[in-house]
Scaffold this motif. Structure first.
Motif, PDB file in Angstrom:
ATOM      1  N   ARG A  48       0.849  -1.193   0.000  1.00  0.00           N
ATOM      2  CA  ARG A  48       0.000   0.000   0.000  1.00  0.00           C
ATOM      3  C   ARG A  48       0.885   1.243   0.000  1.00  0.00           C
ATOM      4  NH1 ARG A  48      -2.339  -2.971   4.291  1.00  0.00           N
ATOM      5  NH2 ARG A  48      -4.400  -3.838   3.865  1.00  0.00           N
ATOM      6  N   ASN A  49       0.308   2.358  -0.497  1.00  0.00           N
ATOM      7  CA  ASN A  49       1.007   3.630  -0.344  1.00  0.00           C
ATOM      8  C   ASN A  49       0.152   4.564   0.505  1.00  0.00           C
ATOM      9  OD1 ASN A  49      -0.907   4.917  -1.945  1.00  0.00           O
ATOM     10  ND2 ASN A  49       0.503   5.460  -3.597  1.00  0.00           N
ATOM     11  N   PRO A  50       0.672   5.727   0.909  1.00  0.00           N
ATOM     12  CA  PRO A  50      -0.064   6.592   1.845  1.00  0.00           C
ATOM     13  C   PRO A  50      -1.382   7.131   1.290  1.00  0.00           C
ATOM     14  CG  PRO A  50       2.255   7.221   1.742  1.00  0.00           C
ATOM     15  CD  PRO A  50       2.033   6.261   0.641  1.00  0.00           C
ATOM     16  N   HIS A  51      -1.581   7.084  -0.032  1.00  0.00           N
ATOM     17  CA  HIS A  51      -2.768   7.681  -0.637  1.00  0.00           C
ATOM     18  C   HIS A  51      -3.850   6.664  -0.969  1.00  0.00           C
ATOM     19  CE1 HIS A  51      -0.346  11.273  -0.851  1.00  0.00           C
ATOM     20  NE2 HIS A  51       0.578  10.630  -1.547  1.00  0.00           N
ATOM     21  N   GLY A  52      -3.616   5.382  -0.621  1.00  0.00           N
ATOM     22  CA  GLY A  52      -4.655   4.382  -0.818  1.00  0.00           C
ATOM     23  C   GLY A  52      -4.472   3.485  -2.017  1.00  0.00           C
ATOM     24  N   ALA A  53      -3.444   3.707  -2.822  1.00  0.00           N
ATOM     25  CA  ALA A  53      -3.164   2.796  -3.938  1.00  0.00           C
ATOM     26  C   ALA A  53      -2.626   1.478  -3.368  1.00  0.00           C
ATOM     27  CB  ALA A  53      -2.156   3.409  -4.901  1.00  0.00           C
ATOM     28  N   SER A  54      -2.755   0.403  -4.155  1.00  0.00           N
ATOM     29  CA  SER A  54      -2.307  -0.895  -3.654  1.00  0.00           C
ATOM     30  C   SER A  54      -1.864  -1.798  -4.797  1.00  0.00           C
ATOM     31  CB  SER A  54      -3.428  -1.591  -2.874  1.00  0.00           C
ATOM     32  OG  SER A  54      -4.516  -1.931  -3.724  1.00  0.00           O
ATOM     33  N   VAL A  55      -1.047  -2.773  -4.445  1.00  0.00           N
ATOM     34  CA  VAL A  55      -0.571  -3.799  -5.373  1.00  0.00           C
ATOM     35  C   VAL A  55      -0.597  -5.133  -4.642  1.00  0.00           C
ATOM     36  CG1 VAL A  55       1.475  -4.698  -6.583  1.00  0.00           C
ATOM     37  CG2 VAL A  55       0.879  -2.285  -6.775  1.00  0.00           C
ATOM     38  N   LYS A  56      -1.046  -6.184  -5.339  1.00  0.00           N
ATOM     39  CA  LYS A  56      -0.955  -7.539  -4.804  1.00  0.00           C
ATOM     40  C   LYS A  56       0.021  -8.340  -5.651  1.00  0.00           C
ATOM     41  CE  LYS A  56      -5.596  -7.997  -2.812  1.00  0.00           C
ATOM     42  NZ  LYS A  56      -6.897  -8.717  -2.921  1.00  0.00           N
ATOM     43  N   VAL A  57       0.896  -9.083  -4.981  1.00  0.00           N
ATOM     44  CA  VAL A  57       1.882  -9.929  -5.655  1.00  0.00           C
ATOM     45  C   VAL A  57       1.744 -11.340  -5.104  1.00  0.00           C
ATOM     46  CG1 VAL A  57       4.285 -10.166  -6.343  1.00  0.00           C
ATOM     47  CG2 VAL A  57       3.426  -7.921  -5.612  1.00  0.00           C
ATOM     48  N   SER A  58       1.444 -12.298  -5.971  1.00  0.00           N
ATOM     49  CA  SER A  58       1.329 -13.680  -5.539  1.00  0.00           C
ATOM     50  C   SER A  58       2.697 -14.350  -5.551  1.00  0.00           C
ATOM     51  CB  SER A  58       0.378 -14.448  -6.459  1.00  0.00           C
ATOM     52  OG  SER A  58       0.316 -15.817  -6.082  1.00  0.00           O
ATOM     53  N   LEU A  59       2.975 -15.164  -4.533  1.00  0.00           N
ATOM     54  CA  LEU A  59       4.205 -15.958  -4.569  1.00  0.00           C
ATOM     55  C   LEU A  59       4.098 -17.071  -5.605  1.00  0.00           C
ATOM     56  CD1 LEU A  59       5.388 -16.225  -0.859  1.00  0.00           C
ATOM     57  CD2 LEU A  59       5.664 -14.386  -2.525  1.00  0.00           C
ATOM     58  N   HIS A  60       2.903 -17.343  -6.079  1.00  0.00           N
ATOM     59  CA  HIS A  60       2.698 -18.237  -7.215  1.00  0.00           C
ATOM     60  C   HIS A  60       3.079 -17.480  -8.489  1.00  0.00           C
ATOM     61  CE1 HIS A  60      -0.519 -20.354  -9.972  1.00  0.00           C
ATOM     62  NE2 HIS A  60       0.716 -20.646 -10.318  1.00  0.00           N
TER      63      HIS A  60
END
Length: 324
Positions: free
Chosen positions: A28-40
């Motif tokens: 996450r960043n301070p402004h609400g953006a997000s990223v998901k990274v799978s270990l798969h």
């Protein structure tokens, strides 16, 4: 007197599980953006802006269960992109379970300051050595900037006793409103290999790449900045790359979509793959050598795009050591 806030990237990283029990890293960043990274697969599966809007396409029919690769997001294609007799399509990295690298070699401070990030690691095992007999270490850093930009830095090191060669791509599935209303700028006048015509070589004639049917091309020796304009959403994806001379452009269109079991029949209308890649000339590493390939994605309003894009392209087009 106020105090300057220091962004803690570890506090902005959380380990969660998908519905198959596979670990994912949430940034996450301070402004609400997000990223998901799978270990798969070491695969980015989601990238959302500060408004919570998804920017990457993932098929509603995608499988998230290993060893099947995830259809969507940003698969890491290594040690090949495409087909080869001894390897599965697009290589094995996208099907393997990666680990979080808690003690990676240092990167430039610009690649960590003010960003939330995770470092992942994939090493050759006996299973991979049976089909690709070379020992390697693959380190991947995924970062989310304060401005919402997404960056991926891959470092492949040869720990083998002999040289090896590989091709590579960040197989980036962008989410678009309507493929018929999308255009790519930055590829005009370039040569490309058309995979729908036995890899015959052509030269791009249009002032932009637009879509009316299936497209599967490898554009060669591309500029380091490409723009993907989504007219309906009035936004533009800016793609910056380094160490990746080629760009793959792919949309399966209607007929091919219906032949893919992990892809919806109508989903081609809302996706476009534009991949930073090294395809025409494979990368060769001597023992102990390391290669780095970077991809940076950001989104700007389309009204701002043309002037911004031209400045970026003129600045970076001919640079061989681009600092993104």
């Amino acid at each position: 007197m106020g105090h300057t806030a220091v962004w803690d990237h570890k506090a902005a990283m959380e380990i969660i599980k998908d519905w198959n029990g596979i670990d994912q890293v949430l940034l996450r960043n301070p402004h609400g953006a997000s990223v998901k990274v799978s270990l798969h697969g070491g695969q980015v599966t989601s990238w959302r802006n500060e408004h919570g809007e998804e920017l990457l396409f993932t098929s509603s029919k995608a499988s998230f269960k290993p060893p099947k690769a995830i259809r969507g997001g940003i698969p890491v294609c290594f040690p090949q992109f495409g087909n080869c007799a001894s390897l599965e399509q697009h290589g094995f990295a996208k099907n393997k379970i990666w680990t979080v690298d808690d003690n990676p070699p240092q990167l430039h401070p610009n690649d960590s300051n003010g960003k939330s990030f995770v470092d992942l690691l994939l090493k050759s095992t006996e299973e991979e050595l049976k089909c690709w007999p070379y020992s390697f270490e693959f380190r991947l850093r995924v970062s989310l900037g304060a401005d919402g930009g997404l960056s991926l830095i891959s470092r492949v090191r040869n720990i083998n006793s002999k040289p090896f060669s590989f091709s590579f791509a960040y197989h980036t599935y962008l989410l678009v409103s309507d493929i018929s209303e999308v255009r790519i700028e930055g590829l005009e006048t370039l040569d490309y290999l058309d995979n729908l015509c036995q890899k015959e070589r052509f030269t791009e004639q249009g002032d932009a790449v637009t879509f009316e049917s299936e497209v599967d091309r490898v554009y060669l020796r591309c500029p380091n900045v490409i723009a993907v304009l989504d007219h309906e959403r009035k936004r533009t994806y800016m793609i910056r790359k380094e160490g990746l001379p080629d760009v793959v452009v792919w949309n399966p269109w209607e007929k091919k979509s219906k032949s893919m079991v992990d892809f919806g029949d109508e989903e081609y209308k809302h996706m476009l793959c534009v991949d930073g890649a090294a395809m025409e000339k494979p990368i060769t590493l001597k023992p102990g050598e390391e290669w780095t390939g970077r991809l940076e994605l950001s989104v700007v309003p389309s009204s701002f795009c043309i002037e911004h894009f031209e400045i970026q392209r003129k600045t970076l087009r001919y640079g061989s050591n681009v600092q993104l």
